[in-house]
Structures are given as C-alpha cells and as structure tokens.
Scaffold this motif. Structure first.
Motif, PDB file in Angstrom:
ATOM      1  N   GLY A   1       0.828  -1.206   0.000  1.00 25.15           N
ATOM      2  CA  GLY A   1       0.000   0.000   0.000  1.00 25.15           C
ATOM      3  C   GLY A   1       0.855   1.246   0.000  1.00 25.15           C
ATOM      4  N   ARG A   2       0.368   2.281  -0.642  1.00 25.39           N
ATOM      5  CA  ARG A   2       1.059   3.577  -0.692  1.00 25.39           C
ATOM      6  C   ARG A   2       0.369   4.516   0.283  1.00 25.39           C
ATOM      7  NH1 ARG A   2       3.489   8.020  -0.791  1.00 25.39           N
ATOM      8  NH2 ARG A   2       4.180   9.066  -2.702  1.00 25.39           N
TER       9      ARG A   2
ATOM     10  N   SER B   1       0.479   6.324  -7.111  1.00 20.41           N
ATOM     11  CA  SER B   1      -0.725   6.992  -6.596  1.00 20.41           C
ATOM     12  C   SER B   1      -0.852   6.783  -5.094  1.00 20.41           C
ATOM     13  CB  SER B   1      -1.970   6.456  -7.304  1.00 20.41           C
ATOM     14  OG  SER B   1      -1.870   6.620  -8.701  1.00 20.41           O
ATOM     15  N   LYS B   2      -1.204   7.850  -4.382  1.00 18.75           N
ATOM     16  CA  LYS B   2      -1.371   7.764  -2.936  1.00 18.75           C
ATOM     17  C   LYS B   2      -2.639   7.000  -2.591  1.00 18.75           C
ATOM     18  CE  LYS B   2       0.987  12.151  -2.067  1.00 18.75           C
ATOM     19  NZ  LYS B   2       0.854  13.501  -1.485  1.00 18.75           N
ATOM     20  N   HIS B   3      -2.607   6.327  -1.442  1.00 21.21           N
ATOM     21  CA  HIS B   3      -3.738   5.569  -0.905  1.00 21.21           C
ATOM     22  C   HIS B   3      -4.204   4.495  -1.901  1.00 21.21           C
ATOM     23  CE1 HIS B   3      -3.596   8.778   1.940  1.00 21.21           C
ATOM     24  NE2 HIS B   3      -4.115   9.669   1.117  1.00 21.21           N
ATOM     25  N   SER B   4      -3.278   3.729  -2.423  1.00 24.39           N
ATOM     26  CA  SER B   4      -3.607   2.665  -3.372  1.00 24.39           C
ATOM     27  C   SER B   4      -2.926   1.373  -2.939  1.00 24.39           C
ATOM     28  CB  SER B   4      -3.172   3.042  -4.787  1.00 24.39           C
ATOM     29  OG  SER B   4      -1.778   3.242  -4.850  1.00 24.39           O
ATOM     30  N   LEU B   5      -3.461   0.253  -3.433  1.00 19.87           N
ATOM     31  CA  LEU B   5      -2.934  -1.076  -3.116  1.00 19.87           C
ATOM     32  C   LEU B   5      -2.581  -1.800  -4.406  1.00 19.87           C
ATOM     33  CD1 LEU B   5      -5.378  -2.353  -0.337  1.00 19.87           C
ATOM     34  CD2 LEU B   5      -3.024  -1.651  -0.014  1.00 19.87           C
ATOM     35  N   VAL B   6      -1.486  -2.581  -4.364  1.00 17.96           N
ATOM     36  CA  VAL B   6      -1.078  -3.411  -5.495  1.00 17.96           C
ATOM     37  C   VAL B   6      -0.611  -4.763  -4.956  1.00 17.96           C
ATOM     38  CG1 VAL B   6      -0.439  -1.490  -6.999  1.00 17.96           C
ATOM     39  CG2 VAL B   6       1.260  -2.464  -5.447  1.00 17.96           C
ATOM     40  N   PHE B   7      -0.623  -5.756  -5.840  1.00 18.59           N
ATOM     41  CA  PHE B   7      -0.119  -7.095  -5.520  1.00 18.59           C
ATOM     42  C   PHE B   7       1.243  -7.260  -6.186  1.00 18.59           C
ATOM     43  CE2 PHE B   7      -4.805  -7.710  -5.576  1.00 18.59           C
ATOM     44  CZ  PHE B   7      -4.967  -8.025  -4.239  1.00 18.59           C
ATOM     45  N   LEU B   8       2.245  -7.664  -5.383  1.00 12.51           N
ATOM     46  CA  LEU B   8       3.597  -7.875  -5.889  1.00 12.51           C
ATOM     47  C   LEU B   8       4.081  -9.250  -5.452  1.00 12.51           C
ATOM     48  CD1 LEU B   8       5.254  -4.405  -5.153  1.00 12.51           C
ATOM     49  CD2 LEU B   8       4.348  -5.241  -7.325  1.00 12.51           C
ATOM     50  N   PRO B   9       4.974  -9.875  -6.237  1.00 10.62           N
ATOM     51  CA  PRO B   9       5.507 -11.187  -5.844  1.00 10.62           C
ATOM     52  C   PRO B   9       6.371 -11.087  -4.599  1.00 10.62           C
ATOM     53  CG  PRO B   9       6.600 -10.354  -7.808  1.00 10.62           C
ATOM     54  CD  PRO B   9       5.454  -9.440  -7.553  1.00 10.62           C
ATOM     55  N   ASN B  10       6.291 -12.066  -3.761  1.00 12.35           N
ATOM     56  CA  ASN B  10       7.038 -12.093  -2.496  1.00 12.35           C
ATOM     57  C   ASN B  10       8.424 -12.675  -2.756  1.00 12.35           C
ATOM     58  OD1 ASN B  10       7.769 -12.052   0.171  1.00 12.35           O
ATOM     59  ND2 ASN B  10       6.545 -13.829   0.747  1.00 12.35           N
TER      60      ASN B  10
ATOM     61  N   TYR C   1      -7.741   1.732  -5.235  1.00 11.89           N
ATOM     62  CA  TYR C   1      -7.760   2.893  -4.351  1.00 11.89           C
ATOM     63  C   TYR C   1      -8.600   2.584  -3.109  1.00 11.89           C
ATOM     64  CZ  TYR C   1      -5.776   5.433  -8.264  1.00 11.89           C
ATOM     65  OH  TYR C   1      -4.963   5.845  -9.285  1.00 11.89           O
ATOM     66  N   ILE C   2      -8.024   2.925  -1.955  1.00 12.85           N
ATOM     67  CA  ILE C   2      -8.704   2.748  -0.674  1.00 12.85           C
ATOM     68  C   ILE C   2      -8.635   4.064   0.087  1.00 12.85           C
ATOM     69  CG2 ILE C   2      -8.253   0.266  -0.546  1.00 12.85           C
ATOM     70  CD1 ILE C   2      -5.921   0.880   1.279  1.00 12.85           C
ATOM     71  N   GLY C   3      -9.162   4.061   1.285  1.00  6.36           N
ATOM     72  CA  GLY C   3      -9.159   5.275   2.084  1.00  6.36           C
ATOM     73  C   GLY C   3      -7.804   5.555   2.706  1.00  6.36           C
ATOM     74  N   ASP C   4      -7.725   6.711   3.352  1.00  2.00           N
ATOM     75  CA  ASP C   4      -6.499   7.119   4.031  1.00  2.00           C
ATOM     76  C   ASP C   4      -6.319   6.273   5.286  1.00  2.00           C
ATOM     77  OD1 ASP C   4      -4.313   8.376   5.051  1.00  2.00           O
ATOM     78  OD2 ASP C   4      -5.218  10.369   5.194  1.00  2.00           O
ATOM     79  N   GLN C   5      -5.145   5.664   5.405  1.00  2.00           N
ATOM     80  CA  GLN C   5      -4.919   4.778   6.549  1.00  2.00           C
ATOM     81  C   GLN C   5      -4.795   5.568   7.855  1.00  2.00           C
ATOM     82  OE1 GLN C   5      -1.703   5.052   7.935  1.00  2.00           O
ATOM     83  NE2 GLN C   5      -0.918   6.388   6.346  1.00  2.00           N
ATOM     84  N   LYS C   6      -4.525   6.883   7.804  1.00  2.00           N
ATOM     85  CA  LYS C   6      -4.482   7.679   9.018  1.00  2.00           C
ATOM     86  C   LYS C   6      -5.873   7.879   9.619  1.00  2.00           C
ATOM     87  CE  LYS C   6      -1.731  11.187   9.231  1.00  2.00           C
ATOM     88  NZ  LYS C   6      -1.058  12.485   8.939  1.00  2.00           N
ATOM     89  N   LYS C   7      -6.925   7.664   8.791  1.00  2.00           N
ATOM     90  CA  LYS C   7      -8.301   7.834   9.248  1.00  2.00           C
ATOM     91  C   LYS C   7      -9.007   6.497   9.460  1.00  2.00           C
ATOM     92  CE  LYS C   7      -8.598  12.084   6.522  1.00  2.00           C
ATOM     93  NZ  LYS C   7      -9.323  12.787   5.449  1.00  2.00           N
ATOM     94  N   ALA C   8      -8.240   5.401   9.450  1.00  2.00           N
ATOM     95  CA  ALA C   8      -8.863   4.084   9.557  1.00  2.00           C
ATOM     96  C   ALA C   8      -9.319   3.762  10.972  1.00  2.00           C
ATOM     97  CB  ALA C   8      -7.891   3.007   9.077  1.00  2.00           C
ATOM     98  N   SER C   9      -8.802   4.481  11.974  1.00  2.00           N
ATOM     99  CA  SER C   9      -9.137   4.166  13.361  1.00  2.00           C
ATOM    100  C   SER C   9     -10.493   4.705  13.781  1.00  2.00           C
ATOM    101  CB  SER C   9      -8.051   4.714  14.300  1.00  2.00           C
ATOM    102  OG  SER C   9      -6.796   4.145  13.973  1.00  2.00           O
ATOM    103  N   GLY C  10     -11.090   5.563  12.976  1.00  2.00           N
ATOM    104  CA  GLY C  10     -12.381   6.130  13.333  1.00  2.00           C
ATOM    105  C   GLY C  10     -12.329   7.645  13.321  1.00  2.00           C
TER     106      GLY C  10
END
Length: 285
Positions: free
Chosen positions: A130-131, A152-161, A251-260
């Motif tokens: 996540g960014r 892009s900010k607040h985005s998720l991607v899948f990458l090989p481990n 795209y997902i929400g801001d992780q700083k606001k995930a707590s409520g």
C-alpha cells in the motif's frame, strides 16, 4: 355602544403574551417543502386532484433545482477567480520541498552504505503493498515507486514475495507499507476495488461489475470469474505478471483515518503484522 374590533386583529383585551406568535419556522417556503406523495382520503378511492396542482408542484421543484445549480456554478467561478490565472508557489513550499528532497537523499545514502540483507516473508507467495499519503521524495525514490506501481497515494497493489521486491520496498520504506493477506481479503479486494486497464487506451479503466468483464479481458489465460482471478494472484500462477499488469492500483481510504473519528498523526510504513485488519477496516468490511 360597544366598540367593534377591527377585522383581522386581536382584541385589545388580550395581552401581548397571550397573542399567538408566528415564527420564521412556521412560514412555508415553497422551495424547501419536500415533494409529498398524494393519497386518496379513503383507501380504495380514486385520487381527485387537478392536473394544474401537480404541474405547479413539479415546476416548483424544478425551479429550486435550477436555482441551486446556478448558485453552485457562481461559487465555483468565484473560487476560480480567487485562485487567479497564474499559479504561484510560495517560498515556504519551495523550502519545504527542498528540505524533504535533501532528507530523502541522505536516507538513501545511509541505506546503500548499510547493505542489509533482506528475506522474503515466509509461507506466502504474494505480498500486498500500500502507498501512504506521504509526499515528497527524491528523483530516485519516485522512479522506484513508479516501478513498483505505487505512484498513486492511498492505493494497493499485488507484488511477488521475492527477495528483490522486499529489498526495493525497504528502499522506499517511508512511502509504502506491506504485509500478507488471506485469500478471503484478496477476493473481497478484487470483488470491490478491481479495475481493468484497456490495452488500447491506457487511460481508460473498466470496473469489475460482472464476470463477463473478466472473461473479456483475461479469458485467454483461462480466467473466467472472480474466484479464478483471486486464485491466480494468491497462488502466483503462471500468468501472474500478465494478470497484474492488466489491473489498475486499487484505491482505498487514508490509513491515518482508519481508526475512526480520531485521526493518526503519523504515517503507517514498513512491514505490518496487522495488514489484513487495517485493510479490512479501510474497505468497509
């Protein structure tokens, strides 16, 4: 003789306190009145309302909507006028960007000197990256973020481990966070947030709203539904690179606001043990 009271007025014998008062809330403003549903007086009877009354009611609602649109357009033009045609950059902003650039260059130098060896995360073939919302960064950091598809900010991607990917993630550690996820979370992410990239026009993206979209874009790889797509990514199948390349960052929400209601002050970065719980909260599970 008894004096007559003027019509339409209250008797003089009534005090001012006893007279009824009419407030601003008691006045019916036509444009603010919601559209009511007309029903007959008794159930089963026909509704007897003049057509002119219905037309007048619809006309009032349409006029209110048109007036609200004009107000919105006027406010938009006012904001654009206040900004002006010339976009100026304040000196404080330039100094802040320069300080962030120098700090990031120093961090990359320290990271290259240490030459720490990293290992892949155990028991997983794919890592969820996540960014966060942190801005700035040097030219090298921005180029590496583009390579990892984390621009892009607040985005998720899948990458090989792999060891190579984990090393690159640690090189841009302040700007990304990563961890492992279960098959259920991966399925929910694909089902809710997946968008396909059009190979002919890269700027066009298609939402995943039907299995026919998956069959159209990935049918040549034997992927016909959401379960097939999630299984291909989770197990890092033979067409993993081609499939991930056709997906836009989610795209997902801001992780700083995930707590409520209480927002976090610091950015989340680095390897996260509670990655699944945090992402689940962000996508509204």
């Amino acid at each position: 003789k008894e004096a007559r009271q003027p019509s339409g007025r209250f008797p003089s014998s009534l005090s001012a306190r006893a007279r009824p008062r009419v407030g601003a809330m008691d006045i019916d403003m036509g444009e603010n009145t919601p559209k009511t549903v007309l029903r007959p007086k008794n159930p089963g009877e026909r509704l007897k309302v003049a057509r002119t009354v219905l037309n007048r009611r619809d006309r009032n609602i349409a006029a209110a909507a048109e007036r609200a649109k004009k107000i919105q357009d006027a406010r938009k033009k006012e904001r654009e006028y206040m900004k002006g045609s010339v976009q100026l950059i304040r000196l404080e902003t330039m100094v802040k960007h320069s300080m962030n650039w120098l700090k990031d260059k120093k961090r990359l130098h320290v990271h290259s000197v240490n030459q720490k060896k990293y290992k892949a995360i155990a028991h997983n073939k794919v890592v969820l990256v996540g960014r966060n919302g942190r801005g700035g960064g040097s030219t090298e950091t921005k180029a590496l973020l583009r390579e990892l598809r984390c621009k892009s900010k607040h985005s998720l991607v899948f990458l090989p481990n792999t060891v190579e990917i984990i090393s690159k993630l640690n090189r841009v550690k302040p700007f990304v966070y990563w961890g492992v996820c279960s098959f259920k979370l991966m399925f929910n992410l694909i089902h809710k947030k997946a968008r396909f990239r059009n190979p002919e026009d890269v700027s066009v993206n298609t939402m995943l709203n039907d299995n026919t979209v998956i069959e159209e874009h990935l049918g040549k790889y034997g992927i016909l539904c959401t379960e097939d797509l999630a299984h291909m990514i989770y197990t890092r199948g033979p067409h993993f690179d081609e499939v991930v390349e056709r997906l836009w960052p989610m795209y997902i929400g801001d992780q700083k606001k995930a707590s409520g209601m209480v927002h976090e002050e610091r950015y989340v970065y680095g390897l996260q043990d509670g990655m699944e719980k945090m992402v689940t909260r962000l996508i509204g599970e």
